[in-house]
Design an enzyme around this catalytic site. Structure first.
Site, PDB file in Angstrom:
ATOM      1  N   TYR A  94       1.908  45.627  37.031  1.00  0.00           N
ATOM      2  CA  TYR A  94       1.812  46.867  37.894  1.00  0.00           C
ATOM      3  C   TYR A  94       2.327  48.040  37.354  1.00  0.00           C
ATOM      4  CZ  TYR A  94       1.684  49.549  42.322  1.00  0.00           C
ATOM      5  OH  TYR A  94       1.590  50.387  43.253  1.00  0.00           O
TER       6      TYR A  94
ATOM      7  N   VAL B  39     -14.218  48.750  41.318  1.00  0.00           N
ATOM      8  CA  VAL B  39     -13.644  49.847  40.743  1.00  0.00           C
ATOM      9  C   VAL B  39     -13.029  49.177  39.217  1.00  0.00           C
ATOM     10  CG1 VAL B  39     -13.055  51.661  42.382  1.00  0.00           C
ATOM     11  CG2 VAL B  39     -11.176  50.103  41.297  1.00  0.00           C
TER      12      VAL B  39
ATOM     13  N   SER C 140     -14.518  51.797  48.515  1.00  0.00           N
ATOM     14  CA  SER C 140     -13.457  50.738  48.331  1.00  0.00           C
ATOM     15  C   SER C 140     -14.319  49.287  48.005  1.00  0.00           C
ATOM     16  CB  SER C 140     -12.870  50.554  50.068  1.00  0.00           C
ATOM     17  OG  SER C 140     -13.745  49.944  50.851  1.00  0.00           O
TER      18      SER C 140
HETATM   19  P1  NAP Z   1      -3.769  49.018  50.232  1.00  0.00           P
HETATM   20  O1  NAP Z   1      -3.288  49.325  51.770  1.00  0.00           O
HETATM   21  O2  NAP Z   1      -3.600  47.571  49.857  1.00  0.00           O
HETATM   22  O3  NAP Z   1      -5.330  49.536  50.274  1.00  0.00           O
HETATM   23  C1  NAP Z   1      -5.920  49.475  48.843  1.00  0.00           C
HETATM   24  C2  NAP Z   1      -7.186  49.875  48.767  1.00  0.00           C
HETATM   25  O4  NAP Z   1      -7.883  49.837  47.443  1.00  0.00           O
HETATM   26  C3  NAP Z   1      -8.364  49.397  49.769  1.00  0.00           C
HETATM   27  O5  NAP Z   1      -9.296  50.149  50.296  1.00  0.00           O
HETATM   28  C4  NAP Z   1      -9.101  48.320  48.623  1.00  0.00           C
HETATM   29  O6  NAP Z   1     -10.461  48.006  49.175  1.00  0.00           O
HETATM   30  C5  NAP Z   1      -9.123  49.207  47.413  1.00  0.00           C
HETATM   31  N1  NAP Z   1      -9.194  48.117  46.338  1.00  0.00           N
HETATM   32  C6  NAP Z   1      -8.355  47.274  45.814  1.00  0.00           C
HETATM   33  N2  NAP Z   1      -9.158  46.914  44.788  1.00  0.00           N
HETATM   34  C7  NAP Z   1     -10.302  47.423  44.639  1.00  0.00           C
HETATM   35  C8  NAP Z   1     -11.666  47.415  43.849  1.00  0.00           C
HETATM   36  N3  NAP Z   1     -11.417  46.345  42.807  1.00  0.00           N
HETATM   37  N4  NAP Z   1     -12.390  48.087  43.916  1.00  0.00           N
HETATM   38  C9  NAP Z   1     -12.408  49.104  44.752  1.00  0.00           C
HETATM   39  N5  NAP Z   1     -11.615  49.355  45.738  1.00  0.00           N
HETATM   40  C10 NAP Z   1     -10.519  48.445  45.435  1.00  0.00           C
HETATM   41  O7  NAP Z   1      -2.895  49.908  48.971  1.00  0.00           O
HETATM   42  P2  NAP Z   1      -2.201  51.162  49.400  1.00  0.00           P
HETATM   43  O8  NAP Z   1      -0.685  50.791  49.714  1.00  0.00           O
HETATM   44  O9  NAP Z   1      -2.745  52.121  50.269  1.00  0.00           O
HETATM   45  O10 NAP Z   1      -2.142  51.688  47.964  1.00  0.00           O
HETATM   46  C11 NAP Z   1      -3.011  52.801  47.427  1.00  0.00           C
HETATM   47  C12 NAP Z   1      -2.497  53.039  46.047  1.00  0.00           C
HETATM   48  O11 NAP Z   1      -1.186  53.781  46.171  1.00  0.00           O
HETATM   49  C13 NAP Z   1      -2.714  52.044  45.139  1.00  0.00           C
HETATM   50  O12 NAP Z   1      -3.060  52.606  43.842  1.00  0.00           O
HETATM   51  C14 NAP Z   1      -1.229  51.582  45.232  1.00  0.00           C
HETATM   52  O13 NAP Z   1      -0.849  50.922  43.762  1.00  0.00           O
HETATM   53  C15 NAP Z   1      -0.357  52.971  45.066  1.00  0.00           C
HETATM   54  N6  NAP Z   1       1.121  52.917  45.473  1.00  0.00           N
HETATM   55  C16 NAP Z   1       1.200  52.194  46.859  1.00  0.00           C
HETATM   56  C17 NAP Z   1       2.431  52.027  47.285  1.00  0.00           C
HETATM   57  C18 NAP Z   1       2.965  51.806  48.639  1.00  0.00           C
HETATM   58  O14 NAP Z   1       4.352  51.626  48.890  1.00  0.00           O
HETATM   59  N7  NAP Z   1       1.947  51.363  49.267  1.00  0.00           N
HETATM   60  C19 NAP Z   1       3.611  52.784  46.342  1.00  0.00           C
HETATM   61  C20 NAP Z   1       3.398  53.191  45.388  1.00  0.00           C
HETATM   62  C21 NAP Z   1       1.961  53.363  44.771  1.00  0.00           C
HETATM   63  P3  NAP Z   1     -10.714  46.946  50.231  1.00  0.00           P
HETATM   64  O15 NAP Z   1     -10.416  48.209  51.769  1.00  0.00           O
HETATM   65  O16 NAP Z   1     -12.145  47.015  50.398  1.00  0.00           O
HETATM   66  O17 NAP Z   1      -9.952  45.968  50.494  1.00  0.00           O
END
Ligand code: NAP
Length: 249
Positions: free
Chosen positions: A157, A66, A39
């Site tokens: 996005y 990343v 992360s």
């Molecule tokens: P989240 O709760 O916001 O968690 C995001 C994670 O990504 C965190 O661990 C964060 O690191 C890490 N991250 C962000 N920027 C980064 C970087 N530059 N380098 C390394 N790590 C980074 O997101 P989520 O909802 O679990 O989403 C996960 C994936 O699913 C994403 O690709 C998102 O677009 C996709 N997605 C989510 C949804 C939804 O409804 N939640 C729907 C469709 C797709 P830190 O912990 O260090 O901050």
């Protein structure tokens, strides 16, 4: 799935610090995988790796931005130096920087493209060769239904997620004969920090368009990812699996 199906497999999960990535890391660990939790902040990936270890499974962590090719390359060198191979790559890290197109800054565009899409290229570029040598690999990239249908205020996005789908299908064709599958998973709206910013009114509106009338949970996505990593999914490649309660059917 047989419990220890992923035994001996080295798995990288990016964005493992929270939400969907954390659920994926735990789920692959339970299936026997050795999980490398990535992360941005050391704090979140180390906490998840520790959580996995406390449950009696195997994990380590590495904080990597990343969105930087250099940072990913350095991390991959260190990981390959230690493990000599990576079997499973889950490109899950992602961010949103929502804005209407008329107001969207170049920085908002660039940050989202770099973190969500370019990162997939950086990790895959560094790890594909060892997978090809081993003639086994699983690459799973986190897309979104927004990459299929677009969304108000999310041109950056949606472009990144649509790009991930094209990228996944292309590499799937290139490495299919080498025992490597590449698939994308497209979640709908899942309860995580990313969606907790949405106001009650927006969630109520969203629910109207979800046939199952509820938001998904991180584990719903993690179970799909675990299946795609399994032997049972060996003949599935180049696909996008929606995990969306029927939203984009
Ligand atoms: P989240 O709760 O916001 O968690 C995001 C994670 O990504 C965190 O661990 C964060 O690191 C890490 N991250 C962000 N920027 C980064 C970087 N530059 N380098 C390394 N790590 C980074 O997101 P989520 O909802 O679990 O989403 C996960 C994936 O699913 C994403 O690709 C998102 O677009 C996709 N997605 C989510 C949804 C939804 O409804 N939640 C729907 C469709 C797709 P830190 O912990 O260090 O901050």
């Amino acid at each position: 799935m047989v419990k220890q199906e992923l035994s001996g497999k080295v798995c990288i999960v990016t964005g493992a610090g929270r939400g969907i990535g954390k659920a994926i890391a735990l789920s692959l660990a339970e299936a026997g995988g050795y999980i490398i939790c990535v992360s941005k902040s050391e704090e979140s990936c180390s906490a998840v790796a520790q959580d996995i270890q406390i449950r009696g499974y195997s994990a380590e962590h590495i904080a990597v931005d990343v969105s930087s090719l250099e940072a990913v390359s350095v991390a991959c060198k260190s990981i390959l130096g230690k493990h000599s191979t990576v079997d499973i790559l889950i490109n899950n890290a992602g961010i949103t920087r929502d804005n209407l197109m008329l107001r969207m800054s170049q920085q908002e565009w660039q940050e989202v493209l770099n973190t969500n899409l370019n990162s997939c290229f950086y990790w895959t570029k560094n790890l594909l060769h060892p997978m090809i040598k081993k003639r086994w690999g699983r690459i799973i990239n986190m897309a979104s239904i927004v990459g299929l249908v677009g969304n108000f205020g999310q041109a950056n996005y949606a472009a990144a997620k649509a790009g991930i789908i094209g990228f996944t299908k292309s590499i799937a064709r290139e490495v299919a004969s080498r025992g490597i599958t590449a698939n994308a998973v497209a979640p709908g709206f899942i309860q995580t920090d990313m969606t907790s910013k949405l106001g009650e009114n927006i969630v109520a509106e969203l629910l109207k368009n979800i046939p199952m009338k509820e938001l998904g949970m991180p584990n719903d996505v993690a179970e799909t990812v675990k299946f795609l990593c399994s032997q049972g999914a060996r003949y599935i490649t180049g696909h996008v699996i929606n995990v969306d309660g029927g939203m984009a059917m």
